[in-house]
Write a protein that holds these residues in place. Structure first.
Motif, PDB file in Angstrom:
ATOM      1  N   VAL A   7      -5.478-107.097 -28.542  1.00  0.00           N
ATOM      2  CA  VAL A   7      -5.741-108.290 -29.347  1.00  0.00           C
ATOM      3  C   VAL A   7      -7.225-108.337 -29.706  1.00  0.00           C
ATOM      4  CG1 VAL A   7      -5.753-110.808 -29.376  1.00  0.00           C
ATOM      5  CG2 VAL A   7      -3.873-109.586 -28.282  1.00  0.00           C
TER       6      VAL A   7
ATOM      7  N   TYR B  99      -4.955-114.641 -31.862  1.00  0.00           N
ATOM      8  CA  TYR B  99      -3.713-114.008 -31.405  1.00  0.00           C
ATOM      9  C   TYR B  99      -2.599-114.379 -32.376  1.00  0.00           C
ATOM     10  CZ  TYR B  99       0.025-112.534 -28.266  1.00  0.00           C
ATOM     11  OH  TYR B  99       1.112-111.915 -27.720  1.00  0.00           O
TER      12      TYR B  99
ATOM     13  N   MET C  17       0.912-114.432 -33.127  1.00  0.00           N
ATOM     14  CA  MET C  17       2.144-114.242 -32.367  1.00  0.00           C
ATOM     15  C   MET C  17       3.276-113.794 -33.273  1.00  0.00           C
ATOM     16  SD  MET C  17       2.201-117.258 -29.563  1.00  0.00           S
ATOM     17  CE  MET C  17       3.710-116.523 -28.933  1.00  0.00           C
TER      18      MET C  17
ATOM     19  N   GLY D 118       8.637-121.445 -22.884  1.00  0.00           N
ATOM     20  CA  GLY D 118       8.010-120.309 -23.542  1.00  0.00           C
ATOM     21  C   GLY D 118       8.953-119.462 -24.374  1.00  0.00           C
TER      22      GLY D 118
ATOM     23  N   GLN E  97       1.566-122.280 -29.990  1.00  0.00           N
ATOM     24  CA  GLN E  97       1.440-120.846 -29.754  1.00  0.00           C
ATOM     25  C   GLN E  97       0.832-120.584 -28.379  1.00  0.00           C
ATOM     26  OE1 GLN E  97       0.170-118.127 -32.761  1.00  0.00           O
ATOM     27  NE2 GLN E  97       0.374-119.607 -34.407  1.00  0.00           N
ATOM     28  N   LYS E  98      -0.104-121.427 -27.972  1.00  0.00           N
ATOM     29  CA  LYS E  98      -0.719-121.258 -26.662  1.00  0.00           C
ATOM     30  C   LYS E  98       0.291-121.511 -25.540  1.00  0.00           C
ATOM     31  CE  LYS E  98      -5.507-122.247 -27.958  1.00  0.00           C
ATOM     32  NZ  LYS E  98      -6.648-123.183 -27.793  1.00  0.00           N
TER      33      LYS E  98
ATOM     34  N   LYS F 178       2.479-118.388 -25.522  1.00  0.00           N
ATOM     35  CA  LYS F 178       1.728-117.246 -24.997  1.00  0.00           C
ATOM     36  C   LYS F 178       1.559-117.352 -23.489  1.00  0.00           C
ATOM     37  CE  LYS F 178      -2.636-114.765 -25.414  1.00  0.00           C
ATOM     38  NZ  LYS F 178      -4.021-114.810 -25.935  1.00  0.00           N
TER      39      LYS F 178
ATOM     40  N   GLU G 106       3.658-118.448 -21.513  1.00  0.00           N
ATOM     41  CA  GLU G 106       4.994-118.370 -20.901  1.00  0.00           C
ATOM     42  C   GLU G 106       5.489-119.735 -20.443  1.00  0.00           C
ATOM     43  OE1 GLU G 106       7.049-115.553 -20.574  1.00  0.00           O
ATOM     44  OE2 GLU G 106       5.603-114.614 -21.891  1.00  0.00           O
TER      45      GLU G 106
ATOM     46  N   TYR H 128       0.585-123.262 -19.244  1.00  0.00           N
ATOM     47  CA  TYR H 128      -0.404-123.694 -20.231  1.00  0.00           C
ATOM     48  C   TYR H 128      -1.292-124.789 -19.641  1.00  0.00           C
ATOM     49  CZ  TYR H 128      -2.212-126.243 -24.300  1.00  0.00           C
ATOM     50  OH  TYR H 128      -3.019-126.898 -25.197  1.00  0.00           O
TER      51      TYR H 128
END
Length: 555
Positions: A386, A394, A396, A494, A541-542, A545, A547, A552
């Motif tokens: 990345v 990032y 996705m 996720g 998205q975070k 990412k 999961e 998060y």
């Protein structure tokens, strides 16, 4: 038990009759290497030492190649630091603008490494020289400083993996395809701290350029080094480039290897590593049609003559597509000149490519062709992490084969209630979709896509349903609409999901589909169609990412 090729070289340089895996040794060095990024740090560390001067001015190589020609003032200051150090200590092998090249292509070309050497370099791709039958490995700047001062370094003797290469690769299959196949097979940590030792009759069908590429990327499998036996091709190369004596080491017949892999070169296909790891490999027939913005040909991995000749063969009589950028980096001045003499540069320029002076440039996201947010590049470089070649955002994505379902697929269908006595994702995955698609668990592959019509995930609020889908390997669900609670549950564990009625209606089972969550674009690569779904905001998205929502929050 006998020793591997690597272990024999290390034993000899440690003054020992025998070493074994895991043993800690101090060894003499034949060459210490640094560049404009790592050498300044080493030089500053040397300034703290009580020693005066370097151990041997002929056994140090300094090659400013990463941010050269100087990208900016800071880059210029780094290069000035290296230049002044080289002048102060009368370093023989200092190569800058006009006579430089990308370090791992330049050093073999200059004859600075031969079989049997022990080489350290403050660059992870120093393992390149294993193609010549040398032990070479990447180290940090402190090791480089100590090496320049003392001519010694300590090592932990690696265990080994054997890769037995058989047969002959077909046309359009090169050493890069071989090493990508291997990394895809064993993973980016499959050779962690080990020596990758290549053997077999297939080696005779690999050129020296192929071998340099393969040894160069041993680090991408986590290896300490990669090494080839010294055959007639290697000897001929050294005779053409080096004046130093070389020494051939061969593994003992009873040398110990943790594992042996047998690879039929004839069975391999052209291979691409998809984002964002070199292990994420696909053969060319699995790639599909993907729009790209830039192509980079060069680097210490693939900027040699064979790479340029193949490039010219492809470009002859053709033009670079409108909107596409093609940047070519010959790896050394000698390769640049040879390409000019053979007319390759003319072919490149007539096709619409840009030809650069030798430099690492965009490979590390430095300069001379880095990418903007959301852009895609195909490159002959060695890493696809990345942000490696430009913007660090990032982007996705999901990409896989479609499994198609209809309306109102409820949570009791996704995971039947009779299996709810378990909350183990792996157990739930074994029963996913069982009541409407008994063969789903046998067909589904990691990364596949699920597509459905209206009201997907209706019914219970339990999270077992999205957990089962995610654990089965599905990377994204596309539907006309989702049930409200399922939508939240999926995101919170996720599992990416995206609403797009047009795509849900048109896409069929078995289609090859890619989704860009940043833009909401859905590409049916089988049909060549494109759809606009709802893009995911950055916070979502975070969550995905990470999961899931809990991870998060913790992060």
């Amino acid at each position: 038990m006998g020793m591997t090729m690597t272990q024999k070289i290390l034993a000899a340089h440690a003054g020992l009759d025998k070493v074994e895996a895991g043993q800690l040794i101090m060894a003499d060095l034949d060459l210490v290497l640094g560049n404009d990024v790592t050498a300044p740090v080493a030089i500053h560390e040397m300034e703290k030492m009580n020693t005066k001067g370097v151990f041997d001015k002929d056994k140090i190589a300094l090659v400013p190649d990463h941010f050269t020609p100087n990208k900016d003032i800071k880059s210029a200051e780094h290069c000035k630091c290296v230049r002044e150090f080289a002048a102060e200590h009368n370093i023989t092998n200092y190569f800058e603008i006009g006579e430089m090249g990308i370090e791992h292509a330049l050093l073999p070309e200059k004859g600075l490494v031969v079989a049997g050497d022990v080489v350290i370099g403050a660059d992870s791709h120093t393992c390149t020289y294993g193609a010549l039958g040398a032990f070479s490995t990447g180290v940090g700047s402190t090791d480089m400083a100590a090496g320049m001062a003392t001519g010694k370094a300590w090592f932990k003797v690696p265990s080994a993996l054997k890769f037995e290469l058989k047969g002959k690769p077909s046309s359009w299959v090169s050493g890069k395809d071989v090493i990508l196949h291997i990394i895809g097979m064993i993973g980016v940590d499959g050779a962690l701290y080990k020596s990758m030792e290549f053997v077999g009759d297939g080696i005779g069908n690999l050129s020296m350029d192929d071998r340099f590429t393969m040894a160069n990327m041993a680090i991408e499998a986590g290896a300490k080094n990669g090494i080839f036996p010294v055959d007639d091709k290697a000897i001929q190369y050294m005779k053409e480039h080096a004046t130093r004596e070389y020494k051939v080491y061969e593994a003992d017949e009873d040398a110990e290897y943790e594992k042996t892999y047998v690879i039929d070169l004839a069975s391999l296909k052209s291979t691409v590593a998809f984002p964002h790891l070199p292990e994420n490999t696909r053969t060319i027939d699995e790639v599909g049609e993907i729009k790209i913005d830039q192509v980079v040909i060069g680097s210490c991995t693939n900027g040699r003559m064979e790479d340029l000749r193949v490039t010219a063969k492809v470009l002859e009589g053709r033009k670079v597509a409108k909107g596409m950028r093609l940047i070519i980096f010959p790896a050394t001045q000698a390769i640049y000149l040879k390409a000019m003499e053979e007319g390759l540069l003319s072919t490149f320029i007539k096709a619409g490519a840009v030809v650069s002076t030798p430099t690492c440039g965009p490979c590390l996201g430095g300069h001379m062709g880095i990418l903007a947010s959301g852009e895609r590049a195909v490159a002959t470089t060695n890493r696809n992490f990345v942000g490696r070649m430009g913007h660090r955002r990032y982007i996705m994505k999901a990409h896989g084969t479609v499994h198609k379902y209809g309306d109102n697929v409820d949570t009791d269908v996704i995971i039947p209630a009779r299996y709810l006595n378990s909350s183990d994702p792996a157990e739930l995955a074994k029963k996913c979709m069982e009541d409407i698609d008994k063969d789903f668990v046998n067909r589904v592959k990691q990364g596949d896509i699920m597509v459905a019509n209206k009201n997907f995930g209706c019914g219970s609020s339990r999270e077992h349903a999205p957990i089962a889908i995610k654990a089965s390997g599905i990377s994204c669900v596309i539907a006309e609409t989702f049930a409200r609670i399922f939508y939240r549950n999926a995101i919170n564990i996720g599992l990416p999901i995206i609403e797009c009625p047009e795509a849900a209606k048109d896409i069929e089972a078995g289609d090859d589909v890619e989704i860009d969550f940043d833009s909401g674009k859905i590409y049916d690569l089988t049909k060549g169609t494109e759809y606009q779904g709802q893009p995911f905001p950055e916070f979502m998205q975070k969550i995905i990412k990470a999961e899931g929502l809990i991870n998060y929050i913790n992060s």
